[in-house]
Write an enzyme that holds these catalytic residues in place. Structure first.
Site, PDB file in Angstrom:
ATOM      1  N   SER A  63       0.792  -1.244   0.000  1.00  0.00           N
ATOM      2  CA  SER A  63       0.000   0.000   0.000  1.00  0.00           C
ATOM      3  C   SER A  63       0.818   1.285   0.000  1.00  0.00           C
ATOM      4  O   SER A  63       0.247   2.362  -0.180  1.00  0.00           O
ATOM      5  CB  SER A  63      -0.939   0.025   1.203  1.00  0.00           C
ATOM      6  OG  SER A  63      -2.072  -0.705   0.897  1.00  0.00           O
ATOM      7  N   LYS A  66       0.236   3.236  -2.957  1.00  0.00           N
ATOM      8  CA  LYS A  66      -1.012   3.994  -3.143  1.00  0.00           C
ATOM      9  C   LYS A  66      -0.777   5.509  -3.064  1.00  0.00           C
ATOM     10  O   LYS A  66      -1.571   6.291  -3.578  1.00  0.00           O
ATOM     11  CB  LYS A  66      -2.053   3.540  -2.108  1.00  0.00           C
ATOM     12  CG  LYS A  66      -2.515   2.109  -2.376  1.00  0.00           C
ATOM     13  CD  LYS A  66      -3.404   1.543  -1.284  1.00  0.00           C
ATOM     14  CE  LYS A  66      -3.777   0.107  -1.634  1.00  0.00           C
ATOM     15  NZ  LYS A  66      -4.461  -0.600  -0.538  1.00  0.00           N
ATOM     16  N   TYR A 188      -4.737  -2.784 -10.052  1.00  0.00           N
ATOM     17  CA  TYR A 188      -4.578  -2.664  -8.593  1.00  0.00           C
ATOM     18  C   TYR A 188      -3.588  -3.710  -8.060  1.00  0.00           C
ATOM     19  O   TYR A 188      -2.703  -3.400  -7.253  1.00  0.00           O
ATOM     20  CB  TYR A 188      -5.948  -2.807  -7.901  1.00  0.00           C
ATOM     21  CG  TYR A 188      -5.842  -2.840  -6.401  1.00  0.00           C
ATOM     22  CD1 TYR A 188      -5.734  -1.663  -5.665  1.00  0.00           C
ATOM     23  CD2 TYR A 188      -5.808  -4.056  -5.713  1.00  0.00           C
ATOM     24  CE1 TYR A 188      -5.605  -1.698  -4.283  1.00  0.00           C
ATOM     25  CE2 TYR A 188      -5.682  -4.097  -4.336  1.00  0.00           C
ATOM     26  CZ  TYR A 188      -5.585  -2.918  -3.618  1.00  0.00           C
ATOM     27  OH  TYR A 188      -5.438  -2.949  -2.255  1.00  0.00           O
ATOM     28  N   TYR A 240      -3.941   2.779   8.289  1.00  0.00           N
ATOM     29  CA  TYR A 240      -5.176   2.031   8.502  1.00  0.00           C
ATOM     30  C   TYR A 240      -5.881   2.587   9.735  1.00  0.00           C
ATOM     31  O   TYR A 240      -5.942   3.797   9.917  1.00  0.00           O
ATOM     32  CB  TYR A 240      -4.882   0.521   8.639  1.00  0.00           C
ATOM     33  CG  TYR A 240      -3.903   0.001   7.617  1.00  0.00           C
ATOM     34  CD1 TYR A 240      -4.163   0.112   6.254  1.00  0.00           C
ATOM     35  CD2 TYR A 240      -2.706  -0.588   7.994  1.00  0.00           C
ATOM     36  CE1 TYR A 240      -3.263  -0.361   5.313  1.00  0.00           C
ATOM     37  CE2 TYR A 240      -1.805  -1.072   7.058  1.00  0.00           C
ATOM     38  CZ  TYR A 240      -2.084  -0.948   5.723  1.00  0.00           C
ATOM     39  OH  TYR A 240      -1.192  -1.398   4.802  1.00  0.00           O
ATOM     40  N   VAL A 258       1.301  -3.793   3.812  1.00  0.00           N
ATOM     41  CA  VAL A 258       1.286  -5.092   4.490  1.00  0.00           C
ATOM     42  C   VAL A 258       2.518  -5.948   4.177  1.00  0.00           C
ATOM     43  O   VAL A 258       2.662  -7.032   4.728  1.00  0.00           O
ATOM     44  CB  VAL A 258      -0.018  -5.894   4.226  1.00  0.00           C
ATOM     45  CG1 VAL A 258      -1.221  -5.185   4.794  1.00  0.00           C
ATOM     46  CG2 VAL A 258      -0.189  -6.218   2.749  1.00  0.00           C
TER      47      VAL A 258
END
Ligand code: GLU
Length: 304
Positions: A63, A66, A188, A240, A258
């Site tokens: 992530s 992102k 993705y 998160y 992760v």
């Protein structure tokens, strides 16, 4: 500031802690990573670079990528992006479906999986070759140009990607995915499969500590106002459902993945990247979080 000394002391304070947590074994390939890996690298705007431990080894950045897909989409589309995705912490896990129904398919922020899927959809609409163009954009920002997709990790995640598939199709049902959901998911999974080392990452993200400008080429990668906003979303949504804890204990904008990596930055000063694969119950690197807490405690500098 003697970063070498501070990093060594922070590393040593964490090195021998019990290596608590779990690998991200829901992605089969990530269950095979050596859980004892631990590396850190800092890069400053003044050109100081220093790494310790496994800082040169590539890992799955997950992530953390992102932030880069957001930067590219935001730079190309501008403020319109915020009609498709919000900027509020979700208060739920990264892969949660629960808020989407009440929120009419508008994800709370671009860093939860739902939001990152919408950003992938935006990039597919905007770009002719989204995968190549995103990779080119990323490698243009850093000096080492080492960042690459891992077909193995992407395939592994896709093979068990039921939750992300559900998210994407659910958002599509609200009309907030324009393209074929399978194409969005494919992009993705590739985005999440990007690999780089702590050294790559600390150099790569320097532009966000530098008002959006590459320190290597002088190019404005994102406008300064956009860099400010991306950093603020990292501050509020980068960890998160543990973003408040990260702000409280570390006090820097950052983003975790992760794969056990974390990047954090002090605007106008440095980017630090840390990697330790075992994750705490919130999905953030157990030792990485402890290291960064020790680092800003010892350096006595944070954005607060
Ligand atoms: N590829 C991971 C997933 O979609 C990303 C999770 C993360 O790093 O936050 O589950």
């Amino acid at each position: 500031m003697d970063f070498e000394d501070i990093i060594k002391r922070a590393y040593q304070s964490v090195e021998n802690l019990e290596n608590k947590g779990q690998l991200a074994s829901y992605i089969p390939e990530l269950a095979r990573v050596d859980p004892t890996k631990f590396g850190v690298h800092i890069s400053t705007l003044k050109g100081y670079h220093y790494g310790f431990g496994d800082f040169a080894e590539k890992f799955s950045i997950q992530s953390i990528a992102k932030v880069l897909s957001l930067a590219l989409a935001y730079e190309r589309l501008g403020g319109e992006i915020w009609s498709r995705v919000g900027v509020e912490p979700s208060g739920t896990g990264y892969n949660s479906l629960v808020q989407l129904e009440n929120d009419n398919g508008i994800p709370r922020n671009p860093f939860i999986n739902a939001g990152a899927l919408v950003i992938c959809d935006i990039l597919i609409t905007l770009l002719d070759n989204p995968k190549e163009e995103l990779l080119g954009y990323i490698n243009n920002v850093c000096s080492l140009k080492n960042i690459q997709y891992s077909p193995k990790i992407a395939a592994s995640e896709k093979s068990v990607g039921y939750r992300n598939m559900s998210l994407c199709y659910f958002i599509k049902s609200f009309g907030n995915i324009e393209n074929d959901p399978d194409e969005v998911l494919d992009f993705y999974f590739d985005l999440c499969s990007l690999e780089g080392s702590c050294q790559d990452l600390s150099e790569l993200f320097l532009f966000l500590a530098n008002g959006g400008k590459s320190v290597f080429t002088g190019e404005q990668i994102v406008a300064t106002i956009k860099a400010k906003r991306i950093n603020s979303i990292m501050q509020t949504c980068g960890f998160y459902d543990e973003s408040g804890q990260f702000a409280f204990k570390v006090g820097l904008p950052g983003k975790s993945g992760v794969g056990g990596g974390i990047i954090a930055l002090l605007p106008q000063d440095y980017v630090i990247a840390v990697w330790s694969p075992k994750l705490n119950e919130k999905g953030n690197s157990y030792k990485g979080m402890k290291f960064l807490e020790a680092f800003t405690t010892l350096s006595e500098v944070s954005i607060f």
